[in-house]
Design a protein around this motif. Structure first.
Motif, PDB file in Angstrom:
ATOM      1  N   TYR A 285       0.835  -1.204   0.000  1.00 52.67           N
ATOM      2  CA  TYR A 285       0.000   0.000   0.000  1.00 52.67           C
ATOM      3  C   TYR A 285       0.870   1.254   0.000  1.00 52.67           C
ATOM      4  O   TYR A 285       0.598   2.206  -0.745  1.00 52.67           O
ATOM      5  N   ALA A 286       1.950   1.242   0.816  1.00 49.46           N
ATOM      6  CA  ALA A 286       2.853   2.395   0.856  1.00 49.46           C
ATOM      7  C   ALA A 286       3.438   2.664  -0.524  1.00 49.46           C
ATOM      8  O   ALA A 286       3.574   3.826  -0.941  1.00 49.46           O
ATOM      9  N   SER A 287       3.785   1.609  -1.260  1.00 45.49           N
ATOM     10  CA  SER A 287       4.346   1.780  -2.608  1.00 45.49           C
ATOM     11  C   SER A 287       3.332   2.402  -3.548  1.00 45.49           C
ATOM     12  O   SER A 287       3.671   3.265  -4.368  1.00 45.49           O
ATOM     13  N   ALA A 288       2.074   1.963  -3.416  1.00 48.25           N
ATOM     14  CA  ALA A 288       1.035   2.528  -4.281  1.00 48.25           C
ATOM     15  C   ALA A 288       0.904   4.028  -4.031  1.00 48.25           C
ATOM     16  O   ALA A 288       0.844   4.830  -4.969  1.00 48.25           O
ATOM     17  N   VAL A 289       0.914   4.415  -2.745  1.00 46.64           N
ATOM     18  CA  VAL A 289       0.815   5.840  -2.432  1.00 46.64           C
ATOM     19  C   VAL A 289       2.055   6.582  -2.924  1.00 46.64           C
ATOM     20  O   VAL A 289       1.967   7.691  -3.459  1.00 46.64           O
ATOM     21  N   ALA A 290       3.232   5.931  -2.766  1.00 44.26           N
ATOM     22  CA  ALA A 290       4.471   6.556  -3.242  1.00 44.26           C
ATOM     23  C   ALA A 290       4.411   6.802  -4.744  1.00 44.26           C
ATOM     24  O   ALA A 290       4.927   7.804  -5.241  1.00 44.26           O
ATOM     25  N   TRP A 291       3.763   5.891  -5.455  1.00 44.45           N
ATOM     26  CA  TRP A 291       3.616   6.082  -6.898  1.00 44.45           C
ATOM     27  C   TRP A 291       2.747   7.284  -7.213  1.00 44.45           C
ATOM     28  O   TRP A 291       3.031   8.057  -8.115  1.00 44.45           O
ATOM     29  N   VAL A 292       1.672   7.419  -6.451  1.00 38.98           N
ATOM     30  CA  VAL A 292       0.805   8.581  -6.651  1.00 38.98           C
ATOM     31  C   VAL A 292       1.594   9.868  -6.391  1.00 38.98           C
ATOM     32  O   VAL A 292       1.539  10.833  -7.155  1.00 38.98           O
ATOM     33  N   PHE A 293       2.377   9.856  -5.297  1.00 36.22           N
ATOM     34  CA  PHE A 293       3.210  11.019  -4.963  1.00 36.22           C
ATOM     35  C   PHE A 293       4.185  11.339  -6.093  1.00 36.22           C
ATOM     36  O   PHE A 293       4.291  12.482  -6.546  1.00 36.22           O
ATOM     37  N   THR A 294       4.899  10.296  -6.566  1.00 38.77           N
ATOM     38  CA  THR A 294       5.877  10.500  -7.629  1.00 38.77           C
ATOM     39  C   THR A 294       5.214  11.036  -8.893  1.00 38.77           C
ATOM     40  O   THR A 294       5.724  11.961  -9.534  1.00 38.77           O
ATOM     41  N   ALA A 295       4.059  10.455  -9.219  1.00 37.48           N
ATOM     42  CA  ALA A 295       3.359  10.900 -10.421  1.00 37.48           C
ATOM     43  C   ALA A 295       2.965  12.370 -10.294  1.00 37.48           C
ATOM     44  O   ALA A 295       3.097  13.146 -11.245  1.00 37.48           O
ATOM     45  N   ALA A 296       2.513  12.753  -9.092  1.00 34.89           N
ATOM     46  CA  ALA A 296       2.107  14.147  -8.888  1.00 34.89           C
ATOM     47  C   ALA A 296       3.292  15.086  -9.043  1.00 34.89           C
ATOM     48  O   ALA A 296       3.206  16.123  -9.724  1.00 34.89           O
ATOM     49  N   VAL A 297       4.422  14.719  -8.420  1.00 29.32           N
ATOM     50  CA  VAL A 297       5.611  15.573  -8.524  1.00 29.32           C
ATOM     51  C   VAL A 297       6.079  15.648  -9.980  1.00 29.32           C
ATOM     52  O   VAL A 297       6.394  16.730 -10.493  1.00 29.32           O
ATOM     53  N   ALA A 298       6.104  14.487 -10.653  1.00 27.74           N
ATOM     54  CA  ALA A 298       6.543  14.449 -12.050  1.00 27.74           C
ATOM     55  C   ALA A 298       5.636  15.312 -12.917  1.00 27.74           C
ATOM     56  O   ALA A 298       6.107  16.077 -13.770  1.00 27.74           O
ATOM     57  N   LEU A 299       4.328  15.213 -12.676  1.00 30.10           N
ATOM     58  CA  LEU A 299       3.370  15.980 -13.459  1.00 30.10           C
ATOM     59  C   LEU A 299       3.588  17.481 -13.256  1.00 30.10           C
ATOM     60  O   LEU A 299       3.627  18.251 -14.225  1.00 30.10           O
ATOM     61  N   LEU A 300       3.747  17.878 -11.991  1.00 29.96           N
ATOM     62  CA  LEU A 300       3.959  19.300 -11.702  1.00 29.96           C
ATOM     63  C   LEU A 300       5.255  19.806 -12.320  1.00 29.96           C
ATOM     64  O   LEU A 300       5.316  20.913 -12.856  1.00 29.96           O
ATOM     65  N   THR A 301       6.316  18.969 -12.239  1.00 26.96           N
ATOM     66  CA  THR A 301       7.596  19.359 -12.820  1.00 26.96           C
ATOM     67  C   THR A 301       7.466  19.502 -14.340  1.00 26.96           C
ATOM     68  O   THR A 301       7.928  20.487 -14.925  1.00 26.96           O
ATOM     69  N   ALA A 302       6.812  18.525 -14.960  1.00 31.01           N
ATOM     70  CA  ALA A 302       6.622  18.563 -16.410  1.00 31.01           C
ATOM     71  C   ALA A 302       5.826  19.806 -16.805  1.00 31.01           C
ATOM     72  O   ALA A 302       6.152  20.491 -17.784  1.00 31.01           O
ATOM     73  N   LEU A 303       4.798  20.102 -16.009  1.00 32.40           N
ATOM     74  CA  LEU A 303       3.960  21.278 -16.270  1.00 32.40           C
ATOM     75  C   LEU A 303       4.798  22.557 -16.229  1.00 32.40           C
ATOM     76  O   LEU A 303       4.642  23.455 -17.067  1.00 32.40           O
ATOM     77  N   GLN A 304       5.701  22.618 -15.257  1.00 29.76           N
ATOM     78  CA  GLN A 304       6.547  23.808 -15.145  1.00 29.76           C
ATOM     79  C   GLN A 304       7.481  23.922 -16.336  1.00 29.76           C
ATOM     80  O   GLN A 304       7.681  25.007 -16.880  1.00 29.76           O
ATOM     81  N   PHE A 305       8.061  22.783 -16.745  1.00 31.41           N
ATOM     82  CA  PHE A 305       8.965  22.819 -17.897  1.00 31.41           C
ATOM     83  C   PHE A 305       8.195  23.225 -19.153  1.00 31.41           C
ATOM     84  O   PHE A 305       8.672  24.009 -19.964  1.00 31.41           O
ATOM     85  N   TRP A 306       6.979  22.692 -19.277  1.00 33.15           N
ATOM     86  CA  TRP A 306       6.175  22.991 -20.449  1.00 33.15           C
ATOM     87  C   TRP A 306       5.815  24.476 -20.482  1.00 33.15           C
ATOM     88  O   TRP A 306       5.955  25.146 -21.508  1.00 33.15           O
ATOM     89  N   SER A 307       5.382  25.005 -19.342  1.00 28.93           N
ATOM     90  CA  SER A 307       4.974  26.410 -19.314  1.00 28.93           C
ATOM     91  C   SER A 307       6.177  27.343 -19.400  1.00 28.93           C
ATOM     92  O   SER A 307       6.040  28.498 -19.776  1.00 28.93           O
TER      93      SER A 307
ATOM     94  N   ARG B 155       8.438  27.654 -21.422  1.00 32.89           N
ATOM     95  CA  ARG B 155       8.701  28.204 -22.756  1.00 32.89           C
ATOM     96  C   ARG B 155       8.016  29.552 -22.940  1.00 32.89           C
ATOM     97  O   ARG B 155       8.432  30.380 -23.715  1.00 32.89           O
ATOM     98  N   ARG B 156       6.908  29.735 -22.196  1.00 35.38           N
ATOM     99  CA  ARG B 156       6.158  30.979 -22.343  1.00 35.38           C
ATOM    100  C   ARG B 156       6.706  32.107 -21.483  1.00 35.38           C
ATOM    101  O   ARG B 156       6.531  33.273 -21.801  1.00 35.38           O
ATOM    102  N   TRP B 157       7.304  31.779 -20.354  1.00 33.63           N
ATOM    103  CA  TRP B 157       7.644  32.887 -19.457  1.00 33.63           C
ATOM    104  C   TRP B 157       9.110  32.941 -19.029  1.00 33.63           C
ATOM    105  O   TRP B 157       9.513  33.886 -18.366  1.00 33.63           O
ATOM    106  N   VAL B 158       9.908  31.955 -19.419  1.00 34.61           N
ATOM    107  CA  VAL B 158      11.325  32.026 -19.048  1.00 34.61           C
ATOM    108  C   VAL B 158      12.128  32.525 -20.246  1.00 34.61           C
ATOM    109  O   VAL B 158      12.003  31.985 -21.340  1.00 34.61           O
ATOM    110  N   HIS B 159      12.905  33.578 -20.021  1.00 36.58           N
ATOM    111  CA  HIS B 159      13.670  34.177 -21.121  1.00 36.58           C
ATOM    112  C   HIS B 159      15.147  33.837 -20.980  1.00 36.58           C
ATOM    113  O   HIS B 159      15.770  34.176 -19.992  1.00 36.58           O
TER     114      HIS B 159
END
Lengths: 301, 319
Positions: free
Chosen positions: B286-308, B310-314
């Motif tokens: 169960y702990a691993s399943a939650v850890a996966w959710v955590f990792t996915a959330a962090v990865a998603l947020l990081t990816a979102l920042q990298f994606w965005s 391009r619009r605001w980092v000069h």
């Protein structure tokens, strides 16, 4: 280096900065400077206050600590609290464990990351950029995600409650971020050095060890300082891997100390101050490397 | 252009024919040098990822062998028993990270701007702001437990203003605020140092040009300096958010019962929840399943920042 030289060059009175001064002169200069220094002094005092108080309190009696008011300086510098910390808990053992782990992990991470970074930066092979890309991606995997299977791995290896889970992994690559940092540095060195050494018949290991590595000592220092601080403060890993009171590190020991001596502030302050001292000494010695490291890390790209 | 290009190609020395034997030799050395990383990656990266993926679909109490249970662990995350607790841990974690990071960024940037104004004794101020980042950990949280206590420094200060402060870390309503104060204190300095390096590397021609054009200090900051500092802002944001979401040490140590999330689960964070499931309840699957959710959330947020980004980092003005 950059941080030190820039402000002085700005202060030279060029026409450009002269015109800037004209534009700014809403209030007299000394009023603006006064505000600047007042806010800096106030804010830095706020940031330093916890330390100042902590250091003072480590010499105080419990009665003196709970006295109201901002008494930073203790009535007398008695060492009772420190002696008590050593008597009540295996403080010397925790200290030794922390130092042992931090030193060996730092040596491993520094040498290993330099070794691998040399491969990534200097040697060409098909697919090398693919491997490097893979290494970069791993920077963004939170280590918490790997904690559970690694815990199982280390327990099967019989490494729990030994320092090895906190040391050995750093000898294998030393962390992707450190590899990235060292690679940037190797890339900045002239490749002709390698070519010349090859013509002279030096082996690749020798080129790395005797020619290139000595040139990266500034970068190595940065990696070592940051890594040592990181390992010294590391909490979750030793908490999970070293659950035995005698095998654990200072931060974990201190945290058990916190719940045991909840109201005994004097012993808590003394114990925590002793944990802070090595890192503050290291910081004082290595501060210029840290500042340089910020420029080196390539955030400016 | 075409002419020049053609001539250029003519003038270029013929590329040395890649000596296949030498290239092969160099490739072998390449793998020799990256071998430590590669081995480490397999044993301490790839294998754990695969294992934790398998564990997420298993029941495993750290003894014997894991048994496959399908999606049970993921169903457990939303069941009436664990669901509300996990949801609370996620809410707490998001609240802390999303409050701490903007505060750290704003304060770090503000301090860097103050320090970049050719200040006398700058290294001393810089040290005062940065030192908390160096020692951030249990040893300095100890003193914060006292500062935020019932008769601690903070409440003594508030008393001067006529405010009766709470026992910050024992009151469910204020425990997260207490954690946020500690984290802002401990994380601002590192961000400040990066902003400061950026500010001092700014091309002075641009600032001077803006000044000559009649831009005041505020406009110069907003329209010239800040856009040029976006790479530093981006770096601090990515690192700050990833470490903010991983908040553990502060919330673990401040509790009377370390790792319990007391009071009333208000200081329970996601990593602490995972830790508890693993070592207190011995539910590695169960702990691993939650850890996966955590990792996915962090990865998603990081990816979102990298994606965005391009619009605001000069990155135009490289120095």
């Amino acid at each position: 280096m950059l941080l030190q030289t820039k402000p002085s060059s700005e202060s030279t009175d060029t026409t450009a900065s002269g015109s800037r001064r004209i534009k700014r002169s809403g209030k007299p200069r000394f009023v603006r400077r006064g505000f600047l220094y007042l806010s800096l002094i106030g804010l830095s005092f706020l940031f330093a206050l916890p330390f100042l108080w902590q250091f003072g309190a480590s010499f105080k009696t419990n009665a003196e600590i709970i006295q109201p008011g901002l008494n930073l300086i203790p009535e007398s510098f008695r060492l009772d609290n420190f002696r008590r910390a050593f008597e009540e808990v295996p403080f010397d053992l925790w200290f030794y464990n922390s130092l042992f782990i931090a030193v060996l992990a730092t040596i491993g991470a520094t040498l290993s990351s330099a070794f691998c970074a040399y491969g990534f930066a200097v040697l060409r092979a098909r697919g090398s950029s693919l491997w490097f890309g893979l290494a970069l991606v791993t920077i963004f995997i939170p280590f918490e995600a790997l904690l559970i299977p690694e815990f199982i791995l280390f327990s099967k290896l019989g490494w729990l409650n030994t320092p090895w889970p906190l040391i050995i992994p750093w000898w294998f690559g030393g962390g992707a971020f450190n590899i990235f940092l060292m690679r940037q540095f190797f890339k900045g060195l002239p490749h002709e050095l390698v070519d010349a050494a090859r013509i002279d018949g030096a082996s690749e290991v020798r080129i790395f060890w005797q020619i290139m590595l000595p040139l990266t000592i500034p970068a190595l220092t940065v990696v070592a300082v940051f890594h040592f601080i990181y390992i010294w403060n590391d909490f979750l890993r030793p908490l999970v891997y070293l659950q035995d009171t005698t095998s654990t590190t200072l931060p974990v020991g201190l945290s058990s100390f916190v719940s045991r001596f909840r109201r005994d502030w004097s012993i808590l302050m003394a114990g925590s101050v002793m944990a802070l001292v090595p890192i503050i000494v290291l910081f004082a010695v290595a501060q210029r490397f840290i500042v340089r490291g910020i420029n080196l890390s390539g955030v400016k790209r | 252009m075409t002419d020049g290009q053609g001539r250029l190609q003519l003038r270029r020395r013929p590329r040395p024919q890649p000596n296949r034997k030498l290239a092969k030799r160099e490739a072998r050395w390449f793998y020799f040098f990256i071998a430590p990383w590669l081995i480490g990656f397999i044993f301490f990266g790839l294998w754990p990822i695969a294992a934790s993926f398998g564990l997420a679909f298993s029941d495993y109490d750290l003894g014997g062998w894991p048994s496959f249970v399908g999606l049970d662990n993921f169903e457990k995350m939303v069941d009436p028993v664990q669901g509300p607790v996990l949801a609370k841990a996620i809410r707490n974690t998001l609240f802390i990270a999303l409050t701490v990071v903007p505060l750290q960024l704003a304060l770090g940037l503000g301090l860097a701007v103050l320090l970049s104004q050719n200040v006398r004794g700058m290294p001393i101020f810089r040290t005062a702001f940065y030192l908390p980042s160096v020692v951030a950990g249990v040893a300095s949280i100890v003193v914060w437990i006292w500062i935020l206590g019932s008769d601690g420094l903070l409440n003594q200060g508030l008393e001067l203003l006529g405010i009766d402060g709470p026992v910050w870390l024992r009151d469910p309503a204020t425990v997260k605020l207490g954690v946020i104060i500690v984290m802002v204190w401990g994380g601002t300095g590192a961000m400040m140092l990066i902003f400061l390096a950026g500010l001092q590397g700014l091309p002075s021609e641009l600032l001077d040009a803006a000044a000559v054009d009649g831009a005041g200090p505020l406009r110069r900051f907003w329209h010239v300096k800040l856009p040029l500092l976006t790479p530093q802002l981006f770096f601090n944001l990515v690192i700050g958010l990833a470490s903010g979401l991983g908040v553990f040490t502060e919330t673990y140590v401040i509790s009377t019962d370390p790792g319990s999330g007391a009071p009333a689960n208000e200081s329970l964070t996601l990593v602490m929840y995972i830790y508890r499931q693993l070592l207190r309840n011995l539910q590695a699957g169960y702990a691993s399943a939650v850890a996966w959710v955590f990792t996915a959330a962090v990865a998603l947020l990081t990816a979102l920042q990298f994606w965005s980004s391009r619009r605001w980092v000069h990155y135009e003005y490289e120095n």
